[in-house]
Every structure is written in structure tokens, then in C-alpha cells.
Scaffold this motif. Structure first.
Motif, PDB file in Angstrom:
ATOM      1  N   THR A  21       0.829  -1.208   0.000  1.00 56.42           N
ATOM      2  CA  THR A  21       0.000   0.000   0.000  1.00 56.42           C
ATOM      3  C   THR A  21       0.865   1.260   0.000  1.00 56.42           C
ATOM      4  O   THR A  21       0.596   2.220  -0.736  1.00 56.42           O
ATOM      5  CB  THR A  21      -0.935   0.001   1.226  1.00 56.42           C
ATOM      6  N   VAL A  22       1.920   1.245   0.808  1.00 56.75           N
ATOM      7  CA  VAL A  22       2.842   2.391   0.835  1.00 56.75           C
ATOM      8  C   VAL A  22       3.508   2.565  -0.532  1.00 56.75           C
ATOM      9  O   VAL A  22       3.614   3.681  -1.058  1.00 56.75           O
ATOM     10  CB  VAL A  22       3.917   2.206   1.931  1.00 56.75           C
ATOM     11  N   MET A  23       3.947   1.449  -1.135  1.00 50.53           N
ATOM     12  CA  MET A  23       4.566   1.516  -2.458  1.00 50.53           C
ATOM     13  C   MET A  23       3.589   2.060  -3.504  1.00 50.53           C
ATOM     14  O   MET A  23       3.976   2.796  -4.417  1.00 50.53           O
ATOM     15  CB  MET A  23       5.053   0.126  -2.879  1.00 50.53           C
ATOM     16  N   ALA A  24       2.306   1.715  -3.344  1.00 48.63           N
ATOM     17  CA  ALA A  24       1.288   2.188  -4.288  1.00 48.63           C
ATOM     18  C   ALA A  24       1.111   3.698  -4.183  1.00 48.63           C
ATOM     19  O   ALA A  24       0.983   4.395  -5.196  1.00 48.63           O
ATOM     20  CB  ALA A  24      -0.039   1.479  -4.033  1.00 48.63           C
ATOM     21  N   PHE A  25       1.091   4.240  -2.964  1.00 51.14           N
ATOM     22  CA  PHE A  25       0.988   5.684  -2.792  1.00 51.14           C
ATOM     23  C   PHE A  25       2.176   6.402  -3.428  1.00 51.14           C
ATOM     24  O   PHE A  25       2.044   7.523  -3.927  1.00 51.14           O
ATOM     25  CB  PHE A  25       0.917   6.044  -1.307  1.00 51.14           C
ATOM     26  N   GLY A  27       3.740   5.345  -6.068  1.00 49.47           N
ATOM     27  CA  GLY A  27       3.788   5.064  -7.500  1.00 49.47           C
ATOM     28  C   GLY A  27       4.854   4.065  -7.892  1.00 49.47           C
ATOM     29  O   GLY A  27       5.219   3.968  -9.072  1.00 49.47           O
ATOM     30  N   GLU A  28       5.354   3.293  -6.927  1.00 47.14           N
ATOM     31  CA  GLU A  28       6.379   2.271  -7.191  1.00 47.14           C
ATOM     32  C   GLU A  28       5.674   0.958  -7.536  1.00 47.14           C
ATOM     33  O   GLU A  28       5.633   0.020  -6.739  1.00 47.14           O
ATOM     34  CB  GLU A  28       7.291   2.100  -5.968  1.00 47.14           C
ATOM     35  N   PHE A  29       5.125   0.896  -8.745  1.00 50.12           N
ATOM     36  CA  PHE A  29       4.226  -0.199  -9.091  1.00 50.12           C
ATOM     37  C   PHE A  29       4.910  -1.567  -9.164  1.00 50.12           C
ATOM     38  O   PHE A  29       4.276  -2.591  -8.915  1.00 50.12           O
ATOM     39  CB  PHE A  29       3.514   0.110 -10.400  1.00 50.12           C
ATOM     40  N   LEU A  30       6.183  -1.609  -9.518  1.00 52.86           N
ATOM     41  CA  LEU A  30       6.881  -2.889  -9.526  1.00 52.86           C
ATOM     42  C   LEU A  30       6.925  -3.473  -8.121  1.00 52.86           C
ATOM     43  O   LEU A  30       6.665  -4.672  -7.927  1.00 52.86           O
ATOM     44  CB  LEU A  30       8.297  -2.733 -10.071  1.00 52.86           C
ATOM     45  N   TRP A  31       7.209  -2.637  -7.138  1.00 57.09           N
ATOM     46  CA  TRP A  31       7.257  -3.119  -5.757  1.00 57.09           C
ATOM     47  C   TRP A  31       5.873  -3.453  -5.238  1.00 57.09           C
ATOM     48  O   TRP A  31       5.720  -4.328  -4.380  1.00 57.09           O
ATOM     49  CB  TRP A  31       7.954  -2.101  -4.865  1.00 57.09           C
ATOM     50  N   VAL A  32       4.868  -2.776  -5.751  1.00 62.76           N
ATOM     51  CA  VAL A  32       3.491  -3.146  -5.386  1.00 62.76           C
ATOM     52  C   VAL A  32       3.225  -4.581  -5.837  1.00 62.76           C
ATOM     53  O   VAL A  32       2.706  -5.408  -5.070  1.00 62.76           O
ATOM     54  CB  VAL A  32       2.463  -2.196  -6.024  1.00 62.76           C
ATOM     55  N   PRO A  76      -4.352  -2.734  -4.044  1.00 64.55           N
ATOM     56  CA  PRO A  76      -4.639  -2.501  -5.470  1.00 64.55           C
ATOM     57  C   PRO A  76      -5.479  -1.248  -5.704  1.00 64.55           C
ATOM     58  O   PRO A  76      -5.317  -0.577  -6.732  1.00 64.55           O
ATOM     59  CB  PRO A  76      -5.394  -3.766  -5.898  1.00 64.55           C
ATOM     60  N   SER A  77      -6.357  -0.909  -4.773  1.00 63.73           N
ATOM     61  CA  SER A  77      -7.158   0.306  -4.924  1.00 63.73           C
ATOM     62  C   SER A  77      -6.265   1.539  -4.925  1.00 63.73           C
ATOM     63  O   SER A  77      -6.459   2.461  -5.728  1.00 63.73           O
ATOM     64  CB  SER A  77      -8.182   0.416  -3.787  1.00 63.73           C
ATOM     65  N   VAL A  78      -5.291   1.564  -4.032  1.00 65.15           N
ATOM     66  CA  VAL A  78      -4.370   2.700  -3.969  1.00 65.15           C
ATOM     67  C   VAL A  78      -3.524   2.767  -5.244  1.00 65.15           C
ATOM     68  O   VAL A  78      -3.240   3.850  -5.761  1.00 65.15           O
ATOM     69  CB  VAL A  78      -3.473   2.610  -2.718  1.00 65.15           C
ATOM     70  N   ALA A  79      -3.123   1.597  -5.762  1.00 62.06           N
ATOM     71  CA  ALA A  79      -2.349   1.572  -7.009  1.00 62.06           C
ATOM     72  C   ALA A  79      -3.151   2.184  -8.159  1.00 62.06           C
ATOM     73  O   ALA A  79      -2.633   3.014  -8.926  1.00 62.06           O
ATOM     74  CB  ALA A  79      -1.947   0.138  -7.346  1.00 62.06           C
ATOM     75  N   VAL A  80      -4.419   1.810  -8.291  1.00 61.26           N
ATOM     76  CA  VAL A  80      -5.271   2.356  -9.351  1.00 61.26           C
ATOM     77  C   VAL A  80      -5.518   3.842  -9.109  1.00 61.26           C
ATOM     78  O   VAL A  80      -5.516   4.641 -10.060  1.00 61.26           O
ATOM     79  CB  VAL A  80      -6.607   1.585  -9.429  1.00 61.26           C
ATOM     80  N   PHE A  81      -5.716   4.221  -7.853  1.00 60.98           N
ATOM     81  CA  PHE A  81      -5.893   5.628  -7.508  1.00 60.98           C
ATOM     82  C   PHE A  81      -4.674   6.450  -7.940  1.00 60.98           C
ATOM     83  O   PHE A  81      -4.819   7.527  -8.538  1.00 60.98           O
ATOM     84  CB  PHE A  81      -6.108   5.765  -5.999  1.00 60.98           C
ATOM     85  N   SER A  82      -3.474   5.953  -7.664  1.00 55.72           N
ATOM     86  CA  SER A  82      -2.252   6.662  -8.032  1.00 55.72           C
ATOM     87  C   SER A  82      -2.120   6.781  -9.548  1.00 55.72           C
ATOM     88  O   SER A  82      -1.736   7.837 -10.070  1.00 55.72           O
ATOM     89  CB  SER A  82      -1.029   5.938  -7.460  1.00 55.72           C
ATOM     90  N   LEU A  83      -2.457   5.696 -10.261  1.00 58.06           N
ATOM     91  CA  LEU A  83      -2.372   5.712 -11.721  1.00 58.06           C
ATOM     92  C   LEU A  83      -3.356   6.717 -12.319  1.00 58.06           C
ATOM     93  O   LEU A  83      -3.011   7.502 -13.209  1.00 58.06           O
ATOM     94  CB  LEU A  83      -2.638   4.313 -12.277  1.00 58.06           C
ATOM     95  N   LEU A  84      -4.598   6.696 -11.825  1.00 59.86           N
ATOM     96  CA  LEU A  84      -5.603   7.632 -12.326  1.00 59.86           C
ATOM     97  C   LEU A  84      -5.243   9.074 -11.975  1.00 59.86           C
ATOM     98  O   LEU A  84      -5.416   9.986 -12.796  1.00 59.86           O
ATOM     99  CB  LEU A  84      -6.978   7.283 -11.756  1.00 59.86           C
ATOM    100  N   SER A  85      -4.740   9.295 -10.784  1.00 60.81           N
ATOM    101  CA  SER A  85      -4.379  10.648 -10.358  1.00 60.81           C
ATOM    102  C   SER A  85      -3.337  11.262 -11.280  1.00 60.81           C
ATOM    103  O   SER A  85      -3.352  12.472 -11.541  1.00 60.81           O
ATOM    104  CB  SER A  85      -3.858  10.636  -8.917  1.00 60.81           C
TER     105      SER A  85
END
Length: 234
Positions: A21-25, A27-32, A76-85
Motif C-alpha cells: 500500500t505504501v509503495m502504491a501511494f 507510484g512504485e508499481f513494480l514493488w506493489v 490494489p485500490s491505492v495503485a489504481v488511484f495513483s495511476l488515475l491521479s
């Protein structure tokens, strides 16, 4: 001591999901992707350990759902949120849209919670799933976020709209009544495991060919195979 081993593994699932979740915030998607996969491995191993050691407990069942909510719902929600943002400005210059539309991503967290709650009280889901399971949903989204960030030169307007529609589709799939076959292999025999072996080979080949994005393609195939399998005459 052995009775605590499954709960320790479940706690490691939660720990891994928290890092994801921290990685998703950030934007480190590989680590997510890495940490969600690690969480999924712990999620599998805690149930295996509980069966092997005969160390079942009501606390373990509740802890498992709480851990899954973070690892496979929130991360995954935070990952999508970061991508959309980072990309929503492409579809509108309206400040309300830019500021608030990305929060739609958290529908995935809401429906993951509904899915987990439904699973805990649904006695039909002992050997297979009814609706898309949360680990599969999470792996789809985190691998997709990574792939779209690093494999695609530029995220188009059409792709952003597709993502938004996908959030609603996958949210609905998690609470749907569509039978989904379990990915757990109880024996190494081909008979009865045809779909599982085919899916495993397909994902390995796709990941080898296009990288992490292949995981998302594999989850789409899993959904398709489950629908096909559910229509077979009993």
C-alpha cells in the motif's frame, strides 16, 4: 507453539500488504506487484499450515479476512488511484474531475470487503469460488498498473475510460454469482486439473514474453475459463 504458526503467516500477509500500500501511494508499481505476490504466498501458506498442523481457530479465520482486505483490497485500490491521479487530466481540465474522479478506484476496496464478508458466510465456497476472489482481482490491477506505466509509451484517453469501466466490471465480478474454479491443485494428475495447468502454462509464457503485464492477461483468461467451465453440463 505450532498453533500460532498459521496466524504468524497471516500476519506476514498483512505486513506485506501494508508495504504494498505504501509503495502504491509512492507510484512504485513494480514493488506493489512484488509485495502483493509475497502477500498471496503467505495467504496460501497460512491455510496450508493450518490444515497440516490442524491448527484452526476462529481468530485465524477473522485475521485472514482482515489481512486480505489490506493486501488484496486496499493495496490494489491505492495503485489504481495513483495511476488515475497521474493521468486523469487527459480526459478533463475540470478541477472537480481531476481532483475527485480517481477516488472511484476505492470501489475496488469496498467490493473486496463485501466479497470477503460474503465468502466468510457462504458455505458453498469450500471447494471453489462464487465470484472473483480478491487475490486474483488484486494481481490483475497491480500488474496492469505496472504494465501501463512501464510498458505503454503513453496512456491514452480511451485507455483511461477503459480503466474506469474496468473498476465497475471487476467490482461486480467479486460479488457476482459466477462460479470460479479454485487454483489450488490437490493432486498432480492431469484429469480434473486441465484448466489449472493450461492457465499456469499460459501465464508463465505470457510473463516471459511481455513481462509483468502478462499476469493481468492471465487473470482475464482465468475469468474466461471459469465462465466456460461453469457452462459445462454437470
Amino acid at each position: 507453539m505450532k498453533k500460532h504458526i498459521p496466524n504468524m503467516l497471516t500476519s506476514m500477509n498483512l505486513f506485506s500488504g501494508s508495504i504494498a500500500t505504501v509503495m502504491a501511494f509512492q507510484g512504485e508499481f513494480l514493488w506493489v506487484v512484488v509485495w502483493v505476490i509475497i502477500a498471496a504466498l503467505f495467504d496460501f501458506s497460512d491455510g496450508f499450515a493450518a490444515r497440516l498442523l490442524k491448527a484452526y481457530s476462529p481468530i485465524g479465520k477473522e485475521l485472514d479476512s482482515l489481512a486480505d482486505m489490506v493486501s488484496f483490497g486496499l493495496a490494489p485500490s491505492v495503485a489504481v488511484f495513483s495511476l488515475l491521479s497521474a493521468n486523469v487530466y487527459k480526459i478533463s481540465d475540470n478541477s472537480l474531475v481531476v481532483d475527485y474522479l480517481p477516488y472511484i478506484a476505492f470501489l475496488l476496496a469496498v467490493f473486496s470487503a463485501l466479497r470477503l464478508a460474503k465468502f466468510n458466510v457462504d458455505e458453498r465456497q469450500t471447494e471453489s469460488f462464487i465470484g472473483l476472489n480478491t487475490p486474483a482481482n488484486a494481481l490483475f490491477w497491480v500488474s496492469l498498473c505496472y504494465g501501463l506505466t512501464y510498458n505503454i509509451p503513453s496512456i491514452s484517453v480511451g485507455l483511461i475510460y477503459t480503466l474506469l469501466v474496468g473498476i465497475f466490471v471487476f467490482s461486480a465480478l467479486m460479488v457476482s454469482e459466477i462460479p470460479m474454479f479454485s487454483l489450488k491443485i490437490k493432486s498432480l494428475k492431469l484429469k480434473g486439473n486441465e484448466y489449472r495447468y493450461f492457465l499456469a502454462i499460459f501465464i508463465i509464457a505470457l510473463v516471459a514474453y511481455i513481462g509483468v503485464l502478462g499476469i493481468a492477461g492471465g487473470i482475464l483468461l482465468y475469468i474466461a475459463l471459469s465462465i466456460i467451465n461453469s457452462r459445462k453440463p454437470v
